[in-house]
Scaffold this motif. Sequence first.
Motif, PDB file in Angstrom:
ATOM      1  N   ILE A 148      -3.114   1.918  -1.785  1.00  0.00           N
ATOM      2  CA  ILE A 148      -4.497   2.053  -1.305  1.00  0.00           C
ATOM      3  C   ILE A 148      -4.963   0.762  -0.640  1.00  0.00           C
ATOM      4  N   PHE A 149      -4.825  -0.353  -1.332  1.00  0.00           N
ATOM      5  CA  PHE A 149      -5.222  -1.657  -0.799  1.00  0.00           C
ATOM      6  C   PHE A 149      -3.938  -2.418  -0.465  1.00  0.00           C
ATOM      7  N   VAL A 150      -3.527  -2.380   0.758  1.00  0.00           N
ATOM      8  CA  VAL A 150      -2.214  -2.930   1.122  1.00  0.00           C
ATOM      9  C   VAL A 150      -2.183  -4.450   1.012  1.00  0.00           C
ATOM     10  N   THR A 151      -3.145  -5.121   1.607  1.00  0.00           N
ATOM     11  CA  THR A 151      -3.089  -6.583   1.609  1.00  0.00           C
ATOM     12  C   THR A 151      -4.135  -7.231   0.712  1.00  0.00           C
ATOM     13  N   ALA A 152      -5.322  -6.623   0.659  1.00  0.00           N
ATOM     14  CA  ALA A 152      -6.390  -7.256  -0.105  1.00  0.00           C
ATOM     15  C   ALA A 152      -7.332  -6.200  -0.676  1.00  0.00           C
ATOM     16  N   VAL A 153      -7.887  -6.535  -1.833  1.00  0.00           N
ATOM     17  CA  VAL A 153      -8.936  -5.719  -2.439  1.00  0.00           C
ATOM     18  C   VAL A 153     -10.242  -6.441  -2.124  1.00  0.00           C
ATOM     19  N   GLY A 154     -10.873  -6.041  -1.054  1.00  0.00           N
ATOM     20  CA  GLY A 154     -12.050  -6.754  -0.579  1.00  0.00           C
ATOM     21  C   GLY A 154     -11.634  -8.108  -0.039  1.00  0.00           C
ATOM     22  N   TYR A 155     -12.143  -9.169  -0.655  1.00  0.00           N
ATOM     23  CA  TYR A 155     -11.789 -10.528  -0.244  1.00  0.00           C
ATOM     24  C   TYR A 155     -10.661 -11.129  -1.075  1.00  0.00           C
ATOM     25  N   PHE A 156     -10.195 -10.410  -2.068  1.00  0.00           N
ATOM     26  CA  PHE A 156      -9.179 -10.934  -2.975  1.00  0.00           C
ATOM     27  C   PHE A 156      -7.800 -10.405  -2.605  1.00  0.00           C
ATOM     28  N   PRO A 157      -6.783 -11.250  -2.603  1.00  0.00           N
ATOM     29  CA  PRO A 157      -5.422 -10.758  -2.323  1.00  0.00           C
ATOM     30  C   PRO A 157      -4.976  -9.756  -3.381  1.00  0.00           C
ATOM     31  N   VAL A 158      -4.250  -8.750  -2.952  1.00  0.00           N
ATOM     32  CA  VAL A 158      -3.870  -7.658  -3.850  1.00  0.00           C
ATOM     33  C   VAL A 158      -2.941  -8.144  -4.965  1.00  0.00           C
TER      34      VAL A 158
ATOM     35  N   VAL B 199       3.268   0.234 -26.077  1.00  0.00           N
ATOM     36  CA  VAL B 199       3.589  -0.767 -25.056  1.00  0.00           C
ATOM     37  C   VAL B 199       4.485  -0.168 -23.970  1.00  0.00           C
ATOM     38  N   ILE B 200       5.464   0.634 -24.352  1.00  0.00           N
ATOM     39  CA  ILE B 200       6.350   1.256 -23.362  1.00  0.00           C
ATOM     40  C   ILE B 200       5.556   2.191 -22.449  1.00  0.00           C
ATOM     41  N   CYS B 201       4.678   3.002 -23.025  1.00  0.00           N
ATOM     42  CA  CYS B 201       3.858   3.903 -22.201  1.00  0.00           C
ATOM     43  C   CYS B 201       2.898   3.116 -21.318  1.00  0.00           C
ATOM     44  N   SER B 202       2.381   2.003 -21.829  1.00  0.00           N
ATOM     45  CA  SER B 202       1.495   1.161 -21.024  1.00  0.00           C
ATOM     46  C   SER B 202       2.237   0.534 -19.856  1.00  0.00           C
ATOM     47  N   VAL B 203       3.466   0.126 -20.075  1.00  0.00           N
ATOM     48  CA  VAL B 203       4.255  -0.461 -18.980  1.00  0.00           C
ATOM     49  C   VAL B 203       4.521   0.578 -17.889  1.00  0.00           C
ATOM     50  N   PHE B 204       4.869   1.800 -18.287  1.00  0.00           N
ATOM     51  CA  PHE B 204       5.063   2.856 -17.289  1.00  0.00           C
ATOM     52  C   PHE B 204       3.770   3.136 -16.534  1.00  0.00           C
ATOM     53  N   CYS B 205       2.663   3.135 -17.236  1.00  0.00           N
ATOM     54  CA  CYS B 205       1.368   3.364 -16.609  1.00  0.00           C
ATOM     55  C   CYS B 205       1.008   2.217 -15.667  1.00  0.00           C
ATOM     56  N   ILE B 206       1.322   0.996 -16.054  1.00  0.00           N
ATOM     57  CA  ILE B 206       1.061  -0.164 -15.193  1.00  0.00           C
ATOM     58  C   ILE B 206       1.850  -0.049 -13.896  1.00  0.00           C
ATOM     59  N   VAL B 207       3.114   0.331 -14.005  1.00  0.00           N
ATOM     60  CA  VAL B 207       3.945   0.470 -12.800  1.00  0.00           C
ATOM     61  C   VAL B 207       3.350   1.528 -11.873  1.00  0.00           C
ATOM     62  N   LEU B 208       2.950   2.642 -12.427  1.00  0.00           N
ATOM     63  CA  LEU B 208       2.361   3.712 -11.623  1.00  0.00           C
ATOM     64  C   LEU B 208       1.040   3.265 -10.997  1.00  0.00           C
ATOM     65  N   MET B 209       0.189   2.630 -11.773  1.00  0.00           N
ATOM     66  CA  MET B 209      -1.108   2.190 -11.246  1.00  0.00           C
ATOM     67  C   MET B 209      -0.953   1.077 -10.224  1.00  0.00           C
ATOM     68  N   ASN B 210       0.018   0.188 -10.410  1.00  0.00           N
ATOM     69  CA  ASN B 210       0.260  -0.849  -9.409  1.00  0.00           C
ATOM     70  C   ASN B 210       0.726  -0.248  -8.091  1.00  0.00           C
ATOM     71  N   ALA B 211       1.571   0.773  -8.169  1.00  0.00           N
ATOM     72  CA  ALA B 211       2.034   1.428  -6.940  1.00  0.00           C
ATOM     73  C   ALA B 211       0.870   2.111  -6.219  1.00  0.00           C
ATOM     74  N   ILE B 212       0.011   2.778  -6.980  1.00  0.00           N
ATOM     75  CA  ILE B 212      -1.142   3.444  -6.372  1.00  0.00           C
ATOM     76  C   ILE B 212      -2.106   2.420  -5.780  1.00  0.00           C
ATOM     77  N   THR B 213      -2.384   1.359  -6.529  1.00  0.00           N
ATOM     78  CA  THR B 213      -3.308   0.334  -6.042  1.00  0.00           C
ATOM     79  C   THR B 213      -2.749  -0.356  -4.808  1.00  0.00           C
ATOM     80  N   HIS B 214      -1.465  -0.648  -4.817  1.00  0.00           N
ATOM     81  CA  HIS B 214      -0.857  -1.310  -3.659  1.00  0.00           C
ATOM     82  C   HIS B 214      -0.838  -0.389  -2.445  1.00  0.00           C
TER      83      HIS B 214
END
Length: 137
Positions: A44-54, A27-42
């Motif tokens: 790349i897609f600043v406001t929206a991922v296609g038609y969906f809000p980020v 769970v701890i490693c998953s949380v660190f990975c989530i934080v990293l992936m959220n930063a990367i996703t945010h």
Amino acid sequence: MDERELYILPQKEKRGLTRTAFVVYSVICSVFCIVLMNAITHSIFVTAVGYFPVVIVLVLADIFHMIGCFYYIYKHDYAYGRHYEKYQIVNAVIYGVQSYLRVLLATLCISIMIVPIYYTVILLMLTVAIYSWTRRL
């Protein structure tokens, strides 16, 4: 001490992971990975991922990431029994990353498919409107 004992190296006992430690580390490693992936996703897609809000996509992806991690933890006992090793923590995180990427793929595919669906609906509405308009004339 005889001559043979001089050349035998002491071996360190392997300390295995308990189920609680395995779950906590996963769970701890998953949380660190989530934080990293959220930063990367945010980034790349600043406001929206296609038609969906980020923000909505990130929350949904985080939920699916944790579901994937817990799925591996649940599945682990059937595959390996009560034997836990450190590399299996990485496997649990990878299951979560796969689920995270599935959410991103689904939102992008839906966003790509929305445009043809809109065009089809607009063409059907125009066809009905033109047919009803020409019938009146």
